[in-house]
Scaffold this motif. Sequence first.
Motif, mmCIF file in Angstrom:
data_model
loop_
_atom_site.group_PDB
_atom_site.id
_atom_site.type_symbol
_atom_site.label_atom_id
_atom_site.label_comp_id
_atom_site.label_asym_id
_atom_site.label_seq_id
_atom_site.Cartn_x
_atom_site.Cartn_y
_atom_site.Cartn_z
ATOM 1 N N ASN A 111 -10.941 12.082 1.156
ATOM 2 C CA ASN A 111 -9.817 11.677 2.004
ATOM 3 C C ASN A 111 -9.822 10.155 2.112
ATOM 4 N N PRO A 112 -9.293 9.471 1.076
ATOM 5 C CA PRO A 112 -9.374 8.013 1.104
ATOM 6 C C PRO A 112 -8.519 7.403 2.205
ATOM 7 N N GLY A 113 -8.968 6.253 2.673
ATOM 8 C CA GLY A 113 -8.147 5.461 3.563
ATOM 9 C C GLY A 113 -7.152 4.694 2.709
ATOM 10 N N VAL A 114 -6.202 4.047 3.346
ATOM 11 C CA VAL A 114 -5.203 3.289 2.610
ATOM 12 C C VAL A 114 -5.005 1.941 3.296
ATOM 13 N N VAL A 115 -5.046 0.877 2.489
ATOM 14 C CA VAL A 115 -4.718 -0.462 2.956
ATOM 15 C C VAL A 115 -3.291 -0.719 2.489
ATOM 16 N N LEU A 116 -2.374 -0.901 3.453
ATOM 17 C CA LEU A 116 -0.968 -1.129 3.119
ATOM 18 C C LEU A 116 -0.729 -2.620 2.910
ATOM 19 N N LEU A 117 -0.251 -2.976 1.713
ATOM 20 C CA LEU A 117 0.091 -4.362 1.389
ATOM 21 C C LEU A 117 1.605 -4.500 1.430
ATOM 22 N N ALA A 118 2.090 -5.635 1.908
ATOM 23 C CA ALA A 118 3.536 -5.821 1.976
ATOM 24 C C ALA A 118 3.886 -7.306 1.999
ATOM 25 N N ASN A 119 5.030 -7.608 1.402
ATOM 26 C CA ASN A 119 5.674 -8.905 1.571
ATOM 27 C C ASN A 119 7.154 -8.613 1.802
ATOM 28 N N ASP A 120 8.012 -9.597 1.667
ATOM 29 C CA ASP A 120 9.432 -9.382 1.949
ATOM 30 C C ASP A 120 10.114 -8.454 0.949
ATOM 31 N N GLU A 121 9.579 -8.348 -0.280
ATOM 32 C CA GLU A 121 10.254 -7.572 -1.310
ATOM 33 C C GLU A 121 9.533 -6.289 -1.716
ATOM 34 N N THR A 122 8.226 -6.238 -1.589
ATOM 35 C CA THR A 122 7.439 -5.136 -2.125
ATOM 36 C C THR A 122 6.460 -4.625 -1.086
ATOM 37 N N GLU A 123 6.141 -3.336 -1.213
ATOM 38 C CA GLU A 123 5.131 -2.740 -0.344
ATOM 39 C C GLU A 123 4.536 -1.534 -1.042
ATOM 40 N N PHE A 124 3.244 -1.359 -0.920
ATOM 41 C CA PHE A 124 2.559 -0.183 -1.441
ATOM 42 C C PHE A 124 1.185 -0.122 -0.804
ATOM 43 N N GLY A 125 0.514 1.006 -1.000
ATOM 44 C CA GLY A 125 -0.809 1.198 -0.428
ATOM 45 C C GLY A 125 -1.876 1.228 -1.507
ATOM 46 N N ILE A 126 -3.074 0.790 -1.142
ATOM 47 C CA ILE A 126 -4.253 0.825 -2.008
ATOM 48 C C ILE A 126 -5.212 1.855 -1.414
ATOM 49 N N ALA A 127 -5.602 2.847 -2.205
ATOM 50 C CA ALA A 127 -6.561 3.851 -1.737
ATOM 51 C C ALA A 127 -7.958 3.235 -1.712
ATOM 52 N N VAL A 128 -8.687 3.431 -0.612
ATOM 53 C CA VAL A 128 -10.032 2.868 -0.453
ATOM 54 C C VAL A 128 -10.969 3.932 0.107
ATOM 55 N N ASP A 129 -12.259 3.795 -0.195
ATOM 56 C CA ASP A 129 -13.249 4.725 0.333
ATOM 57 C C ASP A 129 -13.551 4.458 1.801
ATOM 58 N N GLU A 130 -13.641 3.184 2.159
ATOM 59 C CA GLU A 130 -14.044 2.832 3.516
ATOM 60 C C GLU A 130 -13.579 1.417 3.832
ATOM 61 N N VAL A 131 -13.090 1.214 5.053
ATOM 62 C CA VAL A 131 -12.743 -0.134 5.508
ATOM 63 C C VAL A 131 -13.972 -0.708 6.181
ATOM 64 N N VAL A 132 -14.399 -1.877 5.718
ATOM 65 C CA VAL A 132 -15.597 -2.528 6.250
ATOM 66 C C VAL A 132 -15.253 -3.320 7.504
ATOM 67 N N GLY A 133 -14.131 -4.054 7.483
ATOM 68 C CA GLY A 133 -13.719 -4.823 8.645
ATOM 69 C C GLY A 133 -13.011 -6.102 8.253
ATOM 70 N N VAL A 134 -12.663 -6.893 9.260
ATOM 71 C CA VAL A 134 -12.032 -8.196 9.046
ATOM 72 C C VAL A 134 -13.103 -9.253 9.244
ATOM 73 N N ILE A 135 -13.307 -10.065 8.212
ATOM 74 C CA ILE A 135 -14.390 -11.053 8.230
ATOM 75 C C ILE A 135 -13.847 -12.397 7.778
ATOM 76 N N PRO A 136 -14.122 -13.473 8.526
ATOM 77 C CA PRO A 136 -13.708 -14.797 8.054
ATOM 78 C C PRO A 136 -14.632 -15.277 6.931
ATOM 79 N N VAL A 137 -14.036 -15.902 5.922
ATOM 80 C CA VAL A 137 -14.791 -16.445 4.802
ATOM 81 C C VAL A 137 -14.283 -17.858 4.549
ATOM 82 N N ALA A 138 -15.207 -18.808 4.464
ATOM 83 C CA ALA A 138 -14.841 -20.197 4.173
ATOM 84 C C ALA A 138 -14.383 -20.306 2.730
ATOM 85 N N ASP A 139 -13.349 -21.104 2.492
ATOM 86 C CA ASP A 139 -12.834 -21.291 1.136
ATOM 87 C C ASP A 139 -13.925 -21.760 0.181
#
Length: 192
Positions: A111-139
């Motif tokens: 039962n995969p999770g889904v990360v929904l991606l979207a911009n003004d013109e396109t949208e779709f979901g990416i199937a994922v095994d597990e969401v780890v979280g939101v993490i800041p990363v320095a460039d």
Amino acid sequence: MESDTLDYFKRESDRELLRNRAEKLALKISAESTGEEQKSGAREYVFFRMGPHTYGFETSAVKEVMIPEDIVSVPCTPDFHLGVMSVRGHLWAVVDLCIFLGTGDKLESENPGVVLLANDETEFGIAVDEVVGVIPVADAEIKPLPGGENQLTSFSLGLTGDRKTILDGAALLREESFTINEFVGGSQHGLS
């Protein structure tokens, strides 16, 4: 008969458990970041696991994270199209990036999770095994992927120090392979 009933309640219990986990993992993505993150050039990324590897998208490309009730397959679509799912009455295409990127990995979750991606013109979901979280990363922490030119490097921004691959959500949203246009009986049907 009793076994069928117990199986049904176990499946319902599993769905409820997954739904509760999804609610706990639901991410509120904010455009605000702390002053320290802005000074260091850090951005927030939604990290998730597909197979044994961890990937991330910048939060600006992510609309929502969820565990869908069902992903319904659509015939005559490329192998990386898993199907469609309904989100509050709106249909979203769901893709398997492991197949599209040619990583050789497979999703491990039934039962995969889904990360929904979207911009003004396109949208779709990416199937994922597990969401780890939101993490800041320095460039400065993101280094280019080693290796030659392939699908993964084409859609990657680089690797973090702990070997998480940062994917280019904006580039994936521009990818024409995720749009299906089929002519049936003289009318055009699109799925995006």
